[in-house]
Design an enzyme around this catalytic site. Structure first.
Site, PDB file in Angstrom:
ATOM      1  CG  LEU A 195     -41.260  48.270   6.293  1.00  0.00           C
ATOM      2  CD1 LEU A 195     -41.309  47.069   7.236  1.00  0.00           C
ATOM      3  CD2 LEU A 195     -42.641  48.535   5.712  1.00  0.00           C
ATOM      4  CG  ASP A 196     -42.705  55.188   8.230  1.00  0.00           C
ATOM      5  OD1 ASP A 196     -41.973  55.543   7.290  1.00  0.00           O
ATOM      6  OD2 ASP A 196     -43.895  55.543   8.337  1.00  0.00           O
ATOM      7  CE  LYS A 197     -36.018  54.442  15.996  1.00  0.00           C
ATOM      8  NZ  LYS A 197     -35.318  55.584  16.644  1.00  0.00           N
TER       9      LYS A 197
ATOM     10  CB  THR B 184     -43.879  50.473  10.137  1.00  0.00           C
ATOM     11  OG1 THR B 184     -44.527  51.739  10.063  1.00  0.00           O
ATOM     12  CG2 THR B 184     -44.775  49.414   9.509  1.00  0.00           C
TER      13      THR B 184
ATOM     14  NE  ARG C 120     -46.589  57.170  10.975  1.00  0.00           N
ATOM     15  CZ  ARG C 120     -45.371  57.486  11.402  1.00  0.00           C
ATOM     16  NH1 ARG C 120     -44.305  57.087  10.709  1.00  0.00           N
ATOM     17  NH2 ARG C 120     -45.209  58.185  12.495  1.00  0.00           N
TER      18      ARG C 120
END
Length: 308
Positions: free
Chosen positions: A129-131, A133, A235
């Site tokens: 997961l993105d930081k 998110t 995104r």
């Protein structure tokens, strides 16, 4: 130059992940540069970052300077567990925490969990997961579970559902975004993804399925399912459609993000991995996990609903 023999613990592992663990202290960007340049070889041949290693493979690793151990070593930390058994662990990752160290981040979820569980013989990220998110993050506690689950992710046998609050009025009739994405870098050398034409040879087909959940305070709460798991897919798709995610620091509406931080105290990206479904690697039973909206996201929705 050294030759590293891949053992059973590296069987099925991606080359980049293998090297990142082997070359602790080497910046992640440098590791990827070594791979791209061809200095790293697998069985005497060039290999990509996503090359899957097998037990018995030989990896040629060029000499690199490893940084001295940092004074900011990963502190032991447990995260809220949504599900755990002898094969896997699912946590509710908070926003603002990277899943692993690298690219200016000293440590992430995986490093902190390993420190908190020194007795664990195996613990690896199944996906990322993105930081920025929050939400459901899956980790494997056995090599067999890792391979089984990653095969499911690649075969699109999992279901991933995200809650996203976007600026603007998302058109209810727009339910499918099927636009190719191209990974690159921005002026600062940071990873950046953009929509390109369908004929671009390096682009990856990317499909997001969008459903309107609620309209509130000039924003729209969406449920987004991803049929493909591309970097920054949700995104970029939503921003390209003219409705960037609230708080997105890379692809968002920076002026409105700043206003939300100033006026509403909301300083994170409103993207939350709220549902994850997959087949259990041992039993084969379908596992469905849910993570409720974080308190700050729920509070923002309530505040927006009270606006007149």
């Amino acid at each position: 130059m050294r030759q590293v023999l891949v053992g059973e613990g590296g069987d099925g592992q991606r080359l980049d992940n293998f090297l990142l663990r082997l070359l602790k202290g080497v910046p992640k960007t440098h590791v990827y540069r070594l791979i791209r340049s061809g200095e790293v070889r697998v069985n005497k041949g060039r290999a990509g970052a996503d090359t899957r290693l097998a037990a018995g493979d030989t990896v040629r690793v060029p000499p690199v300077r490893v940084a001295a151990p940092s004074a900011t070593a990963a502190p032991p930390r447990e995260f809220a567990a949504v599900h755990e058994d002898e094969h896997l662990l699912a946590i509710d990752k908070p926003a603002g925490v990277a899943v692993h160290g690298g690219s200016g981040v000293s440590f992430g979820v995986i490093e902190q969990l390993r420190r908190a569980r020194p007795e664990a013989r195996f613990l690896e990220l199944v996906h990322r997961l993105d930081k920025e998110t929050s939400g459901l993050l899956l980790l494997a506690k056995k090599r067999s579970a890792l391979k089984h689950l990653q095969d499911q992710f690649r075969a699109r046998g999992t279901e991933k559902l995200y809650a996203a609050l976007v600026f603007g009025d998302w058109p209810a009739q727009r339910k499918v975004i099927d636009l190719p994405l191209l990974k690159g870098t921005d002026a600062q050398g940071e990873r950046h993804v953009r929509v390109v034409g369908a004929g671009h040879e390096a682009a990856q087909r990317s499909i997001s399925i969008v459903q309107v959940v609620r309209r509130v305070g000039g924003c729209t709460l969406l449920d987004v399912r991803i049929a493909t798991g591309r970097t920054h897919q949700i995104r970029v798709h939503l921003a390209h459609a003219g409705c960037p995610i609230v708080g997105d620091p890379k692809y968002g509406d920076f002026a409105r993000n700043k206003a939300f931080a100033r006026d509403r105290g909301f300083e994170r990206m409103f993207l939350h991995a709220r549902r994850l479904a997959f087949d259990h690697p041992a039993s084969g039973d379908r596992v469905v996990l849910e993570a409720p909206l974080p308190a700050d996201c729920a509070a923002l929705l309530d505040a927006l609903a009270q606006d007149r």
